[in-house]
Design an enzyme around this catalytic site. Structure first.
Site, PDB file in Angstrom:
ATOM      1  N   LEU A   1      74.855 -48.818  41.495  1.00 54.25           N
ATOM      2  CA  LEU A   1      76.176 -49.210  40.982  1.00 54.25           C
ATOM      3  C   LEU A   1      76.964 -49.937  42.046  1.00 54.25           C
ATOM      4  CD1 LEU A   1      77.684 -46.240  38.907  1.00 54.25           C
ATOM      5  CD2 LEU A   1      77.264 -48.590  38.144  1.00 54.25           C
TER       6      LEU A   1
ATOM      7  N   CYS B   1      71.485 -39.593  37.903  1.00 53.41           N
ATOM      8  CA  CYS B   1      72.785 -39.730  38.568  1.00 53.41           C
ATOM      9  C   CYS B   1      73.621 -38.466  38.370  1.00 53.41           C
ATOM     10  CB  CYS B   1      73.516 -40.950  38.010  1.00 53.41           C
ATOM     11  SG  CYS B   1      75.130 -41.140  38.751  1.00 53.41           S
TER      12      CYS B   1
ATOM     13  N   HIS C   1      63.034 -39.636  41.829  1.00 53.56           N
ATOM     14  CA  HIS C   1      63.750 -39.474  43.096  1.00 53.56           C
ATOM     15  C   HIS C   1      63.357 -38.093  43.615  1.00 53.56           C
ATOM     16  CE1 HIS C   1      67.906 -39.714  45.319  1.00 53.56           C
ATOM     17  NE2 HIS C   1      66.910 -39.404  46.128  1.00 53.56           N
TER      18      HIS C   1
ATOM     19  N   ASN D   1      60.681 -42.342  44.715  1.00 52.51           N
ATOM     20  CA  ASN D   1      61.921 -42.914  45.251  1.00 52.51           C
ATOM     21  C   ASN D   1      62.592 -41.878  46.162  1.00 52.51           C
ATOM     22  OD1 ASN D   1      65.216 -42.877  44.101  1.00 52.51           O
ATOM     23  ND2 ASN D   1      64.461 -44.572  45.315  1.00 52.51           N
ATOM     24  N   GLY D   2      63.309 -42.394  47.161  1.00 51.49           N
ATOM     25  CA  GLY D   2      64.111 -41.534  48.017  1.00 51.49           C
ATOM     26  C   GLY D   2      63.735 -41.639  49.482  1.00 51.49           C
ATOM     27  N   GLY D   3      64.622 -42.238  50.285  1.00 50.78           N
ATOM     28  CA  GLY D   3      64.463 -42.221  51.744  1.00 50.78           C
ATOM     29  C   GLY D   3      63.338 -43.078  52.289  1.00 50.78           C
TER      30      GLY D   3
HETATM   31  C1  LIG Z   1      75.641 -47.359  46.023  1.00 54.40           C
HETATM   32  C2  LIG Z   1      74.603 -46.656  45.176  1.00 54.40           C
HETATM   33  C3  LIG Z   1      74.700 -46.704  43.796  1.00 54.40           C
HETATM   34  C4  LIG Z   1      73.732 -46.088  42.990  1.00 54.40           C
HETATM   35  N1  LIG Z   1      73.792 -46.243  41.644  1.00 54.40           N
HETATM   36  C5  LIG Z   1      72.772 -45.770  40.862  1.00 54.40           C
HETATM   37  C6  LIG Z   1      72.685 -46.085  39.482  1.00 54.40           C
HETATM   38  O1  LIG Z   1      73.503 -46.832  38.922  1.00 54.40           O
HETATM   39  N2  LIG Z   1      71.651 -45.562  38.774  1.00 54.40           N
HETATM   40  C7  LIG Z   1      70.697 -44.762  39.357  1.00 54.40           C
HETATM   41  O2  LIG Z   1      69.758 -44.316  38.679  1.00 54.40           O
HETATM   42  N3  LIG Z   1      70.740 -44.478  40.668  1.00 54.40           N
HETATM   43  C8  LIG Z   1      71.731 -44.971  41.430  1.00 54.40           C
HETATM   44  N4  LIG Z   1      71.707 -44.764  42.782  1.00 54.40           N
HETATM   45  C9  LIG Z   1      70.598 -43.998  43.376  1.00 54.40           C
HETATM   46  C10 LIG Z   1      69.462 -44.964  43.764  1.00 54.40           C
HETATM   47  O3  LIG Z   1      68.935 -45.626  42.633  1.00 54.40           O
HETATM   48  C11 LIG Z   1      68.322 -44.206  44.473  1.00 54.40           C
HETATM   49  O4  LIG Z   1      67.766 -43.278  43.569  1.00 54.40           O
HETATM   50  C12 LIG Z   1      68.803 -43.452  45.713  1.00 54.40           C
HETATM   51  O5  LIG Z   1      69.651 -44.278  46.506  1.00 54.40           O
HETATM   52  C13 LIG Z   1      67.624 -42.971  46.555  1.00 54.40           C
HETATM   53  O6  LIG Z   1      66.832 -44.053  46.997  1.00 54.40           O
HETATM   54  P1  LIG Z   1      66.961 -44.635  48.499  1.00 54.40           P
HETATM   55  O7  LIG Z   1      66.860 -43.450  49.429  1.00 54.40           O
HETATM   56  O8  LIG Z   1      65.823 -45.596  48.650  1.00 54.40           O
HETATM   57  O9  LIG Z   1      68.313 -45.276  48.609  1.00 54.40           O
HETATM   58  C14 LIG Z   1      72.671 -45.363  43.594  1.00 54.40           C
HETATM   59  C15 LIG Z   1      72.583 -45.326  44.995  1.00 54.40           C
HETATM   60  C16 LIG Z   1      73.526 -45.970  45.779  1.00 54.40           C
HETATM   61  C17 LIG Z   1      73.389 -45.946  47.298  1.00 54.40           C
END
Ligand SMILES: Cc1cc2nc3c(=O)[nH]c(=O)nc-3n(C[C@H](O)[C@H](O)[C@H](O)COP(=O)(O)O)c2cc1C
Length: 322
Positions: free
Chosen positions: A16, A96, A166, A206-208
């Site tokens: 988002l 979320c 995630h 997904n995640g980190g």
């Molecule tokens: C700024 C921001 C906005 C996010 N908005 C959404 C979203 O709209 N829908 C969703 O499923 N996850 C959302 N997430 C979570 C990410 O899709 C992802 O699952 C999470 O950041 C973990 O992945 P990463 O560690 O690679 O960042 C958001 C994450 C961030 C940082």
């Protein structure tokens, strides 16, 4: 056995306020193959909102629309509209944890109501030929056993074969969305276990995840990797994906050329009322680690939001990079 979809081999997470259309256009310059996700869009916004929440640029393909909602009829309507508009995939957000999202009865809280999620996915998939996928967590609150996750997956399995997981649970109260992306520990093994126990499913993790080596490591156990924050904050990672993850014979685009490749898009968007900053804010991290990166970021942050700012501001910012 179903062949796992290549579409989900590598994707950039829905985020988002981050993965808007400008961001996605920029990411597509860096990687041709990666599946891009929209920010989460609610069914209410699509069906009753004033703007066109489904708009995207044809260059963004392959592109998945992430929907937020829990009304099967509304979701099905949105899925149909999305297919008509040309999206390649529709994804339902069951990950979320924000309060706003819980009040609207969508997002991670729906993990506790697998039957309803199954109805939603079934209703959507009935309306479209493109894949309907689910993005979820490994659990919520105290419902965090592997058996709970399996029960959730099995309830949905008749209607979808693709899950993006995630690898941490979400606490539905007490933690902010940001904390919910950092505090609950990552459990990659649990996601690997899912793939082992349900080999016919396409499972993306997904995640980190931050580096090409890590992505390759995960791909030994699951079908796909989704990266969020690192892709956004360090977009140079994306220039390696086509060759390293999709095995395509492609040289990584030079970051200066990537910025210049944005110029026609910038010109066009400015004439449609965008501010330069709306586009350039997504590019701030492209020179991270390189001499002049700080000045690049600072110059853009101080100037790109000004009325009338155009390509000359980007050109000036580029002079700091050596
Ligand atoms: C700024 C921001 C906005 C996010 N908005 C959404 C979203 O709209 N829908 C969703 O499923 N996850 C959302 N997430 C979570 C990410 O899709 C992802 O699952 C999470 O950041 C973990 O992945 P990463 O560690 O690679 O960042 C958001 C994450 C961030 C940082």
């Amino acid at each position: 056995m179903l062949v796992p979809s290549r579409l989900n081999r590598f994707s950039i997470a829905p985020m988002l306020d981050w993965t808007d259309k400008h961001c996605r256009y920029f990411h597509r310059i860096l990687t041709k193959q990666t599946l891009l996700y929209t920010e989460m869009v609610t069914t209410g916004a699509i069906l009753f909102g004033k703007g066109d929440y489904l708009a995207f640029n044809s260059k963004e393909h392959p592109l998945s629309l992430q929907l937020g909602g829990s009304d099967p009829t509304a979701l099905a309507q949105c899925a149909k509209l999305a297919q008509e508009r040309g999206y390649d995939e529709i994804n339902l957000n069951i990950g979320c944890p924000s309060d706003r999202v819980q009040n609207g009865m969508f997002g991670a809280c729906l993990m506790a109501n697998a039957e309803l999620v199954a109805k939603c996915v079934a209703a959507m998939q009935e309306q479209v030929d493109i894949p309907v996928t689910v993005k979820t967590r490994i659990g919520i609150d105290d419902q965090d056993s592997y058996a709970f996750l399996c029960q959730f997956i099995e309830t949905l399995m008749p209607f979808t074969n693709t899950f993006i997981v995630h690898a941490r649970k979400a606490w539905l109260s007490g933690l902010s969305p940001k904390e919910n992306r950092e505090v609950p520990p990552l459990d990659y093994e649990r996601v690997y276990q899912l793939k082992q126990d349900y080999p016919h499913l396409t499972i993306a993790i997904n995640g980190g995840i931050k580096t090409i080596d890590e992505i390759k490591q995960h791909l030994q156990y699951v079908d796909g990797v989704m990266v969020g924050r690192e892709a956004y904050q360090n977009p140079m990672l994306l220039t390696q994906i086509d060759s390293q993850i999709f095995d395509l014979d492609r040289t990584a685009i030079d970051p200066i050329l990537a910025i210049k490749a944005l110029y026609p898009y910038i010109e066009q968007q400015l004439t449609h009322g965008a501010l330069l900053n709306h586009i350039m804010r997504h590019t701030l991290g492209i020179f991270n680690g390189r001499k002049g990166a700080k000045q690049w970021r600072r110059y853009l942050s101080e100037n790109a939001h000004k009325q009338g700012a155009g390509i000359e501001v980007v050109e000036q910012a580029l002079t700091f990079i050596s």
